[in-house]
Design an enzyme around this catalytic site. Structure first.
Site, PDB file in Angstrom:
ATOM      1  N   ASP A  35       1.191  16.139   1.976  1.00 26.29           N
ATOM      2  CA  ASP A  35       2.135  17.256   1.995  1.00 26.29           C
ATOM      3  C   ASP A  35       1.434  18.449   1.339  1.00 26.29           C
ATOM      4  O   ASP A  35       0.213  18.411   1.067  1.00 26.29           O
ATOM      5  CB  ASP A  35       3.466  16.876   1.329  1.00 26.29           C
TER       6      ASP A  35
ATOM      7  N   CYS B  68       0.197  13.283  -1.967  1.00 28.66           N
ATOM      8  CA  CYS B  68       1.239  14.275  -2.262  1.00 28.66           C
ATOM      9  C   CYS B  68       1.005  14.755  -3.690  1.00 28.66           C
ATOM     10  O   CYS B  68      -0.077  14.518  -4.242  1.00 28.66           O
ATOM     11  CB  CYS B  68       2.651  13.730  -2.011  1.00 28.66           C
TER      12      CYS B  68
ATOM     13  N   THR C 224       2.250  13.891  -6.684  1.00 27.38           N
ATOM     14  CA  THR C 224       2.022  12.771  -7.601  1.00 27.38           C
ATOM     15  C   THR C 224       1.461  11.542  -6.910  1.00 27.38           C
ATOM     16  O   THR C 224       0.992  10.619  -7.585  1.00 27.38           O
ATOM     17  CB  THR C 224       3.354  12.343  -8.245  1.00 27.38           C
TER      18      THR C 224
ATOM     19  N   HIS D  49      -7.261  -7.698  -3.914  1.00 24.69           N
ATOM     20  CA  HIS D  49      -6.105  -8.583  -4.084  1.00 24.69           C
ATOM     21  C   HIS D  49      -4.965  -8.271  -3.114  1.00 24.69           C
ATOM     22  O   HIS D  49      -4.248  -9.195  -2.712  1.00 24.69           O
ATOM     23  CB  HIS D  49      -5.569  -8.489  -5.516  1.00 24.69           C
TER      24      HIS D  49
ATOM     25  N   HIS E 194      -4.770 -14.796  -2.433  1.00 23.01           N
ATOM     26  CA  HIS E 194      -4.297 -13.420  -2.253  1.00 23.01           C
ATOM     27  C   HIS E 194      -3.755 -13.216  -0.834  1.00 23.01           C
ATOM     28  O   HIS E 194      -2.785 -12.487  -0.636  1.00 23.01           O
ATOM     29  CB  HIS E 194      -5.427 -12.430  -2.545  1.00 23.01           C
TER      30      HIS E 194
HETATM   31  C1  RB5 Z   1       6.409  18.340  -3.830  1.00 28.35           C
HETATM   32  O1  RB5 Z   1       6.739  19.364  -4.710  1.00 28.35           O
HETATM   33  C2  RB5 Z   1       6.336  17.024  -4.562  1.00 28.35           C
HETATM   34  O2  RB5 Z   1       7.612  16.594  -4.898  1.00 28.35           O
HETATM   35  C3  RB5 Z   1       5.627  15.987  -3.720  1.00 28.35           C
HETATM   36  O3  RB5 Z   1       4.357  16.430  -3.411  1.00 28.35           O
HETATM   37  C4  RB5 Z   1       5.428  14.645  -4.368  1.00 28.35           C
HETATM   38  O4  RB5 Z   1       4.858  14.760  -5.622  1.00 28.35           O
HETATM   39  C5  RB5 Z   1       6.587  13.739  -4.351  1.00 28.35           C
HETATM   40  O5  RB5 Z   1       6.521  12.589  -4.791  1.00 28.35           O
END
Ligand code: RB5
Length: 143
Positions: A7, A64, A66, A97, A132
């Site tokens: 994203d 993304c 996080t 694993h 595994h």
């Molecule tokens: C976008 O702002 C953010 O929420 C997305 O990239 C991600 O971190 C969601 O888990």
């Protein structure tokens, strides 16, 4: 071929990883997003997961902000084992694993050079099979 997607929160790191892999002769297909304009991470996970599911891609990389949202989304797809990794040990184990067929990273969490090491650790590790394999099979029996 590795399918790659992100994203907006993962866009910059996705671009770096794509370039790194291409420079190292690894075939990559970019499923977007293609700018920092805001998009929804489930829409970005979808084409990469489908490419891995149908065999168009051998594996996938999703990024993304996080890595959390996009890994949660990816793990809803049958047959997908998406591992969110922010360290090299976990990336190795994710393949050895868990036979993770998608690795997820946080573009706002993990620096570029560490991300390259994580991707390489996952790519270069081999699934150990045996007990595994039985555990991974169980995941999909419960699916
Ligand atoms: C976008 O702002 C953010 O929420 C997305 O990239 C991600 O971190 C969601 O888990």
């Amino acid at each position: 071929m590795i399918a790659i997607g992100s994203d907006h929160g993962g866009f910059e790191l996705k671009e770096h990883i794509k370039k790194y892999l291409e420079e190292n002769g690894v075939p990559v297909k970019d499923y977007g997003t293609y700018s920092e304009d805001s998009v929804d991470y489930p829409d970005c996970a979808d084409p990469v997961c489908r490419a891995v599911q149908d065999g168009t891609a051998d594996s996938g990389i999703l990024v993304c902000g996080t890595g959390i949202g996009i890994s949660i989304a990816a793990n809803k797809y049958k047959g997908i084992r998406a591992a969110l990794c922010s360290d090299v040990y976990s990336a190795t184990m994710a393949k050895q694993h868990n036979n993770a067929n998608i690795i997820c990273l946080g573009g706002r969490v993990t620096g570029r050079e560490l991300a390259f090491m994580i991707v390489d650790a996952w790519r270069n590790a081999e699934f150990l099979g045996g007990r595994h394999a039985e555990r991974v099979a169980k995941i999909h029996r419960y699916e």
